[in-house]
Motif scaffolding. Structure first.
Motif, mmCIF file in Angstrom:
data_model
loop_
_atom_site.group_PDB
_atom_site.id
_atom_site.type_symbol
_atom_site.label_atom_id
_atom_site.label_comp_id
_atom_site.label_asym_id
_atom_site.label_seq_id
_atom_site.Cartn_x
_atom_site.Cartn_y
_atom_site.Cartn_z
ATOM 1 N N ALA A 274 82.916 12.834 -30.304
ATOM 2 C CA ALA A 274 82.884 13.400 -28.948
ATOM 3 C C ALA A 274 82.141 12.458 -27.998
ATOM 4 O O ALA A 274 82.562 12.270 -26.849
ATOM 5 N N GLU A 275 81.088 11.845 -28.471
ATOM 6 C CA GLU A 275 80.301 10.927 -27.645
ATOM 7 C C GLU A 275 81.103 9.674 -27.294
ATOM 8 O O GLU A 275 81.077 9.205 -26.157
ATOM 9 N N GLU A 276 81.815 9.124 -28.283
ATOM 10 C CA GLU A 276 82.640 7.945 -28.021
ATOM 11 C C GLU A 276 83.754 8.261 -27.033
ATOM 12 O O GLU A 276 84.042 7.464 -26.135
ATOM 13 N N ALA A 277 84.375 9.410 -27.194
ATOM 14 C CA ALA A 277 85.455 9.798 -26.291
ATOM 15 C C ALA A 277 84.936 9.955 -24.867
ATOM 16 O O ALA A 277 85.575 9.507 -23.911
ATOM 17 N N TRP B 126 92.070 13.150 -23.707
ATOM 18 C CA TRP B 126 91.262 12.163 -24.423
ATOM 19 C C TRP B 126 90.076 12.774 -25.159
ATOM 20 O O TRP B 126 89.757 12.385 -26.284
ATOM 21 N N THR B 127 89.394 13.729 -24.549
ATOM 22 C CA THR B 127 88.183 14.275 -25.170
ATOM 23 C C THR B 127 88.443 15.511 -26.021
ATOM 24 O O THR B 127 87.503 16.082 -26.576
ATOM 25 N N SER B 128 89.697 15.924 -26.153
ATOM 26 C CA SER B 128 90.001 17.096 -26.984
ATOM 27 C C SER B 128 89.838 16.750 -28.461
ATOM 28 O O SER B 128 90.012 15.590 -28.864
ATOM 29 N N ARG C 40 91.762 17.298 -30.984
ATOM 30 C CA ARG C 40 92.990 16.771 -31.598
ATOM 31 C C ARG C 40 93.193 15.289 -31.258
ATOM 32 O O ARG C 40 93.504 14.481 -32.127
ATOM 33 N N THR C 41 93.042 14.942 -29.990
ATOM 34 C CA THR C 41 93.216 13.547 -29.579
ATOM 35 C C THR C 41 92.109 12.673 -30.167
ATOM 36 O O THR C 41 92.383 11.560 -30.616
ATOM 37 N N ARG C 42 90.893 13.189 -30.190
ATOM 38 C CA ARG C 42 89.791 12.413 -30.807
ATOM 39 C C ARG C 42 90.114 12.128 -32.265
ATOM 40 O O ARG C 42 89.854 11.027 -32.754
ATOM 41 N N ALA C 43 90.701 13.087 -32.962
ATOM 42 C CA ALA C 43 91.059 12.879 -34.370
ATOM 43 C C ALA C 43 92.120 11.805 -34.506
ATOM 44 O O ALA C 43 92.058 10.965 -35.410
ATOM 45 N N MET D 122 87.044 7.172 -18.952
ATOM 46 C CA MET D 122 87.654 6.546 -17.777
ATOM 47 C C MET D 122 88.498 5.322 -18.156
ATOM 48 O O MET D 122 89.531 5.063 -17.542
ATOM 49 N N LEU D 123 88.071 4.581 -19.172
ATOM 50 C CA LEU D 123 88.886 3.460 -19.646
ATOM 51 C C LEU D 123 90.213 3.963 -20.216
ATOM 52 O O LEU D 123 91.273 3.402 -19.933
ATOM 53 N N ALA D 124 90.144 5.011 -21.010
ATOM 54 C CA ALA D 124 91.356 5.580 -21.596
ATOM 55 C C ALA D 124 92.258 6.163 -20.511
ATOM 56 O O ALA D 124 93.483 6.028 -20.578
#
Length: 128
Positions: free
Chosen positions: A40-43, A27-29, A31-34, A48-50
Motif C-alpha cells: 500500500a505504501e509503494e502504491a 492503482w492503490t486498490s 487487486r491492482t497492487r497484487a 502519480m507516476l502510475a
C-alpha cells in the motif's frame, strides 16, 4: 492476414486500455497492487507516476484503434501507419521494460506479445 493483424491490434489496444485503468484509476486498490506486487505504501508513493504512465497506455490504444478504423473505412496507408505507430510503440515499451527490469519479464511479454503478433501479421499481409 491484414484483417487478422488489425484484429490483433485491437486486442492489444484493449489490453492497453485495461492497463490504463489499473495504472490511472485503480492503482492503490488491493487487486491492482497484487497484480503489480506493491505494498500500500509503494502504491501510494508511486500513484502519480502510475497515473501518468497509464495515460501513455491509453493514448497508444487510441492511436491503434483510430488507425484500425481508418484502415477499414478507406485510407489504408494512413490507417496502417497509425496502427504501426501504436503497436510499434507498445512493443518498444515492452522491450524497454524487459531490458530495464528483467524480473518483470512476464509483464513485458504480456504487454508486448499482442503488438508483436499484430506487426508480424500486418507485415506478412503486406508482403504476401
Amino acid at each position: 492476414m491484414q484483417l487478422a493483424g488489425l484484429i490483433v491490434a485491437v486486442l492489444a489496444a484493449v489490453l492497453h486500455g485495461y492497463i490504463f485503468v489499473m495504472e490511472s484509476l485503480t492503482w492503490t486498490s488491493p487487486r491492482t497492487r497484487a497484480v503489480f506486487g506493491l505494498t500500500a505504501e509503494e502504491a501510494e508513493a508511486t500513484r502519480m507516476l502510475a497515473f501518468n504512465q497509464g495515460f501513455y497506455n491509453l493514448f497508444l490504444g487510441i492511436v491503434t484503434v483510430v488507425g484500425v478504423v481508418i484502415a477499414l473505412t478507406g485510407d489504408t496507408a494512413v490507417g496502417r501507419a497509425l496502427v504501426f505507430a501504436g503497436v510499434g510503440s507498445m512493443l518498444a515499451a515492452a522491450v524497454v521494460l524487459l531490458a530495464s527490469s528483467p524480473e518483470k519479464a512476464r509483464a513485458a511479454v504480456t504487454q508486448g506479445a499482442l503488438p508483436l503478433v499484430a506487426i508480424v501479421l500486418l507485415v506478412a499481409g503486406a508482403v504476401l
